[in-house]
Design an enzyme around this catalytic site. Sequence first.
Site, PDB file in Angstrom:
ATOM      1  N   GLU A 154    -136.826  22.950  38.922  1.00  0.00           N
ATOM      2  CA  GLU A 154    -137.586  21.706  38.759  1.00  0.00           C
ATOM      3  C   GLU A 154    -136.886  20.889  37.680  1.00  0.00           C
ATOM      4  OE1 GLU A 154    -140.873  19.256  36.768  1.00  0.00           O
ATOM      5  OE2 GLU A 154    -139.838  20.985  35.947  1.00  0.00           O
ATOM      6  N   ASP A 204    -139.950  25.851  35.779  1.00  0.00           N
ATOM      7  CA  ASP A 204    -140.367  24.610  35.141  1.00  0.00           C
ATOM      8  C   ASP A 204    -139.333  24.170  34.105  1.00  0.00           C
ATOM      9  OD1 ASP A 204    -142.664  22.670  34.767  1.00  0.00           O
ATOM     10  OD2 ASP A 204    -142.494  23.429  32.710  1.00  0.00           O
TER      11      ASP A 204
END
Length: 682
Positions: free
Chosen positions: A420, A391
């Site tokens: 990401e 993330d």
Amino acid sequence: MVTGIRPQVDGGARAARAVPGEEVEISATVFRDGHDIIAAEVVLSGPGRRRSGRRDRRIPMTEKVRGTDRFTATVVPDAEGSWTYRIEAWTDPAATWLRAARAKIAAGVEPELTLLEGALLLDRAAGPADGADNNTSQYATDHPRDVLVKLADILRDPSRPPAERLAEAEHAWSAVASAPCPPRDHVTSGPALPLQVDRERALFGSWYEFFPRSEGARTVDGVMRSGTLRTAAERLDAVAAMGFDVVYLPPVHPIGTTHRKGRGNSLTAAPGDPGSPWAIGSPDGGHDAVHPDLGTLDDFRAFVDRARSLGLEVALDFALQCSPDHPWVTEHPEWFAHRADGSVAFAENPPKRYQDIYPIDFDTDPDGIHRECLRVLRHWMDQGVRIFRVDNPHTKPLFFWDRLLADIRATDPDVLFLSEAFTRPPMLRSLARIGFHQSYTYFTWRTGKGEVETYLRELAGLDGDPAAEYLRPNLFVNTPDILPGNLVGGGRAAFAIRAVLAAMAGPTWGVYAGYELYEAEPAAEGSEEYRDSEKYQYRPREFAAAEAAGRSLAPLITRLNRLRRRHPALRRLRNLRFHSTDNDQVICFSKRAVTEDGDDRVLVVLNLDPHHAQRARVTLDTAALGLGPAETFMVQDVLGGGDHRWGRVNEVRLDPRGRVARILVIRPIAAPGGHGRKAADR
């Protein structure tokens, strides 16, 4: 000289990427002074090759466009591990002599001296006698040295006309290439450059994301209660049936209560609101713990085992951030930035504010943070996780990821990391260069024909973009954070269009649960946030009922994933090719792979307009398909059914109320008595 070698990442400091069986084009500019003919080859060395005594592979290079001095070769690594490639170039005295001899003999210029020089070259190529039988008479069965000796004798034979001697020598001149000592002058070698060959999942796979807590969530005494990992495991059969390879879970860790967000990202959580899974940490534990509502570590391992039994890998979110209640906040306060009033700074991405999340300050104790993150990763690896979706890696220092990923790769090269990184291109690309195996991309926001073609060409390296040498895109069609505007109001057709585009154009694609149910209600007009976002609440869904009622995209997704597994062409990135259409709402592209069974060719014609039927004249680049310009061929329509005869120019009509695309498997017209492939793809 050997210059301009491609691929070459950061001057050779970083590795280009491939998977076993993937074609990698190596190219370089090779030149020298004068007019002699030059030649070059790629020397490919695989893992353990020298230790095992196996010889390096040598792949000849060719000059694709005469006069450019740009030489290319295609190499295919066949095993995972660290490879190297280098380019050797040299002056080719045999080819140079042959070119000059043709001109001189034809002009009658010094024929005997010219042929003697050729004979001496052949003597050099033959090398010293090694006991080979010199009495055989057919070139096809001769030892290479025997052929060269005979050719030299022919060139020295004064009883025969010079032109006749040269012609007979040319007839078997290919023997020089396989000579025991092929003549090479002024050999120059380029640097050994790295090529990292990862397992196939690094390039190819279909991802499905869902929240375990929503699967099996139910209302008890008027309050919604969490599902568990055990109830979530019941969803795995349906995910596997749709043909997905990876099931990706948002964080499964305990969630903090301080500043917990409520439904719709509200600042006040109501009783029963579960909070965001990305607000990690509570008195129940941190990044190495399982949320007690979901179950235990044993339940997590059982989930992984169940997924594995269905052919699924589990990818786990690795989100380096903490709730105010995370154990790290009290155990390592120095890991967090503090504001002027002494409070810990929470995460912000104006206008978004994340009061429930503390970002980590990686500059305060880099060694301590590294050790702890390495421990956390290895903890989950011990539970069977071999893929991590990271993330917001772009909000952490590159030096941190460089070191962490290198440490994992040194001991567990099969562990993969997805970046990401919805961020600026230099950062997105830098994360890929330092070791991330896959990356989210800007595909989500590319919708018109021109921008779709331009961006997919960039990702595939069709226009020379170097990113394709190390960056592998994961084409997610939606995420919990992003409801693309092109899906809002487009209905089933819009979802089908994006699914076909992502699944057929990219080797890796992904969907977030609810996509197959056409969920597309935004939080507000123009917002990319979902209304009733699952990030802040439970979202149990009636998947089976929707599919039974014909209100699900699952059947199309299943067919797309089935095609991807059957066709090697769809498991590659750099083989994407676009074809011309006369309608800006219709896009056409193909993928081709050469296999042991022949050419595998898949052609896609897609209507990008979810509201109106579109007609288009499609003009194919037949060379890209390995076909002649006037050749007709058969196409098998694997969505609509039926076989059709096509040529270079074809008319197509696509109506979003029926089929948004035609996916065609190309096969040559069978010879009389032959058999084409028909039922295999249906």
